[in-house]
Design a protein around this motif. Sequence first.
Motif, PDB file in Angstrom:
ATOM      1  N   ASP A 141     -22.866 -11.335  -6.310  1.00 49.41           N
ATOM      2  CA  ASP A 141     -24.069 -12.007  -6.804  1.00 49.41           C
ATOM      3  C   ASP A 141     -25.158 -11.881  -5.754  1.00 49.41           C
ATOM      4  O   ASP A 141     -24.888 -11.515  -4.607  1.00 49.41           O
ATOM      5  CB  ASP A 141     -23.789 -13.487  -7.136  1.00 49.41           C
ATOM      6  CG  ASP A 141     -23.192 -14.249  -5.973  1.00 49.41           C
ATOM      7  OD1 ASP A 141     -23.799 -14.237  -4.874  1.00 49.41           O
ATOM      8  OD2 ASP A 141     -22.118 -14.861  -6.135  1.00 49.41           O
ATOM      9  N   ASN A 153     -23.535  -6.704  -7.980  1.00 48.19           N
ATOM     10  CA  ASN A 153     -24.365  -7.544  -8.845  1.00 48.19           C
ATOM     11  C   ASN A 153     -25.568  -8.117  -8.108  1.00 48.19           C
ATOM     12  O   ASN A 153     -26.149  -9.107  -8.549  1.00 48.19           O
ATOM     13  CB  ASN A 153     -23.522  -8.674  -9.440  1.00 48.19           C
ATOM     14  CG  ASN A 153     -22.493  -8.169 -10.428  1.00 48.19           C
ATOM     15  OD1 ASN A 153     -22.790  -7.297 -11.245  1.00 48.19           O
ATOM     16  ND2 ASN A 153     -21.278  -8.677 -10.339  1.00 48.19           N
ATOM     17  N   ALA A 154     -25.922  -7.525  -7.002  1.00 47.74           N
ATOM     18  CA  ALA A 154     -27.111  -7.925  -6.242  1.00 47.74           C
ATOM     19  C   ALA A 154     -28.135  -6.799  -6.296  1.00 47.74           C
ATOM     20  O   ALA A 154     -27.770  -5.619  -6.313  1.00 47.74           O
ATOM     21  CB  ALA A 154     -26.751  -8.242  -4.795  1.00 47.74           C
TER      22      ALA A 154
END
Length: 331
Positions: free
Chosen positions: A15, A43-44
């Motif tokens: 994230d 997912n960043a």
Amino acid sequence: MIQSPYLLFLGDAPDPLAAKVAQGIRDWRPDLAVGQYRMEGCNADMDLLDMTLDEAIEAGAKTLVVGVANRGGMISPSWLHVLESAMHKGLDIASGLHNLLRDEPTLMAASMATGQALHDVRVPDVKYPIANGRRRTGKRCLAVGTDCSVGKMYTGLAMEREMLEREMKATFRPTGQTGILITGGGIPLDAVVADFMAGAVEWLTPDNDPDHWDLIEGQGSLFHASYSGVTLALIHGGQPDALVLCHEPTRKHMRGLPDYALPSLEDLRDLALTMARIVNPDVYVAGISVNTHGLDEDAAEEYLAEVEARMGLPTVDPFRDGAGRLVDALK
């Protein structure tokens, strides 16, 4: 010296918050970053150009900076082939993780073969003293949070920028790997032996001019079961004259601790003041810094107004709206 510019390595960060090192560099020293490198499953996204190693080198990158700050600070085995390849292509590697680059045999071998440097930022390079509790000249402001990663570093940097624009005497004092990479100095406090942590903060914030402010980067939270120790060392070693309470309103629980709810700002105020008055009876809360990144503009304004009315303290998002009102509240 860590050579710049950087290629920010996001790896397989689950994230955006897991890539807070990269985010800090992007937000505060964008001139240092040529782009980002993301692996499958990442997912960043720092809204930088996605680059291969070759593209980054062609763009002038000198160092691949590990921009991930995962729980425990470990180098993932899945990253090693990328880091090794980066050195063979001519990039140095810099990391602020607890798991040191120099302790990875694969990376050490690549460094020796290529001559590329390994920079472990989270290694104390000073023999810090044990804290003595002596009151020091000058003034100090410390950011304390309801949780980890809520904007304590951003608050200090924003306040420093505002104060320097006003030609006030102010210095941001980094205490973690991201702040060190942004400013080039500071202490990796959570890597200091426990008995010397408060002394390291005293060393970082020495006697100064009576009107000079040290803006001490906060770490952890007094309420976090994993990281409260570093927070208390900052409070007692920093002997703050002023505290800024930091909060992120969209959290459902303490970061990494799903069974622990976040404390209220009132709880944070009361506990932080109790701890800080041990070393400075005159300490006060100057204001509240709220990370409103997860809220739209209207919701952010409404939330800030509600907190300010409830707490009776200036409440701002210093990155979104500026830190002027927090600086105004300093005595």
